[in-house]
Design a protein around this motif. Sequence first.
Motif, PDB file in Angstrom:
ATOM      1  N   UNK A  15       0.947  -1.139  -0.283  1.00 54.87           N
ATOM      2  CA  UNK A  15      -0.143  -0.013   0.100  1.00 54.87           C
ATOM      3  C   UNK A  15       0.841   1.154   0.025  1.00 54.87           C
ATOM      4  N   UNK A  16       2.143   1.260   0.348  1.00 53.31           N
ATOM      5  CA  UNK A  16       3.169   2.339   0.401  1.00 53.31           C
ATOM      6  C   UNK A  16       3.677   2.506  -0.932  1.00 53.31           C
ATOM      7  N   UNK A  25      -5.251   5.936  -2.769  1.00 50.52           N
ATOM      8  CA  UNK A  25      -6.395   5.223  -2.318  1.00 50.52           C
ATOM      9  C   UNK A  25      -5.996   4.065  -1.585  1.00 50.52           C
ATOM     10  N   UNK A  26      -6.606   3.766  -0.412  1.00 49.28           N
ATOM     11  CA  UNK A  26      -6.304   2.508   0.148  1.00 49.28           C
ATOM     12  C   UNK A  26      -6.055   1.272  -0.484  1.00 49.28           C
ATOM     13  N   UNK A  27      -4.939   0.502  -0.331  1.00 44.95           N
ATOM     14  CA  UNK A  27      -4.833  -0.697  -1.045  1.00 44.95           C
ATOM     15  C   UNK A  27      -4.680  -2.126  -0.042  1.00 44.95           C
ATOM     16  N   UNK A 230      -7.087  -4.858  -9.493  1.00 48.72           N
ATOM     17  CA  UNK A 230      -7.613  -3.405  -8.893  1.00 48.72           C
ATOM     18  C   UNK A 230      -6.564  -2.747  -7.966  1.00 48.72           C
ATOM     19  N   UNK A 231      -6.111  -3.902  -6.943  1.00 51.54           N
ATOM     20  CA  UNK A 231      -5.108  -2.943  -6.072  1.00 51.54           C
ATOM     21  C   UNK A 231      -3.768  -2.553  -6.714  1.00 51.54           C
ATOM     22  N   UNK A 232      -3.322  -3.250  -7.700  1.00 54.11           N
ATOM     23  CA  UNK A 232      -2.220  -2.782  -8.471  1.00 54.11           C
ATOM     24  C   UNK A 232      -2.478  -1.624  -9.279  1.00 54.11           C
TER      25      UNK A 232
END
Length: 248
Positions: A15-16, A25-27, A230-232
């Motif tokens: 997330x960093x 956005x939060x991951x 989506x997270x990437x």
Amino acid sequence: MSGIALVRKPGPRIAEGIVTHLQREPVDPGRALDQHEAYVAALEAAGRRIVYAEPADDLPDAPFVEDAVVVSGRVAVLTRPGAAERRPEVESVARTVRDLGLKTVMIARPGTLDGGDVLQSGPTVYIGRSARTNEEGIRQLAALLPERRVVPVDVRGVLHLKSAVTALPDGTLIGDPRHVDLPGLLVPPEEPGAHVVPLGGEGVLIAASAPRTAELLERRGLAVTAVDISEFEKLEGCVTCLSVLIEE
Ligand SMILES: CN(C)C(=N)NCCC[C@H](N)C(=O)O
């Protein structure tokens, strides 16, 4: 298709990762890991042997392994990423590609080059001139790959050349003319549709966030596999960034 896909699992600090053009956005690291597993499974289903670079859990952007190395035939060009905090990713990738028997060469200071700025299509290597890849990096890569035709391309408003354009199996470039000037671009109906990974034959991997592009490509006779990354994507990653394809 035979060959290797080099990948690296996302770590707990994903997330960093660096965000440049998007709002942070939060991951969810757990979700990122699940999505990565599904991405790897799609490459495996296409016949790739999966090789993992060793974990680099202190380096949030390490799963974007394509930025650390450019492979052309049996030569692996170790990059010097434009973001200084990503440079420590390269050492462990170097060990992995040497273990695979590739000859390693490197981009040296003051050159900077991210693998995301290098698009290989047939005999041509397009290299993005971006905030991460400088003129000297382009010059060095061209000198290290004397048998390839190198085409420098200015990149505007996105992180990397491959954020804007990639190549279909028949060599057609698919991408967004707002970010690059390249003739004959097939313009996808949505932004993440500019990113495809060739799976061999008529197969291509794209992000689930580009369903209209999937339809367009299927109408062109391609076999499309879609994966949710989506997270990437929240970290300005795309399907190309998460692997390096190496022919055996
Ligand atoms: C083609 N693309 C986009 C890539 N090869 N890499 C994406 C790296 C994303 C990372 N957060 C960063 O800012 O470095």
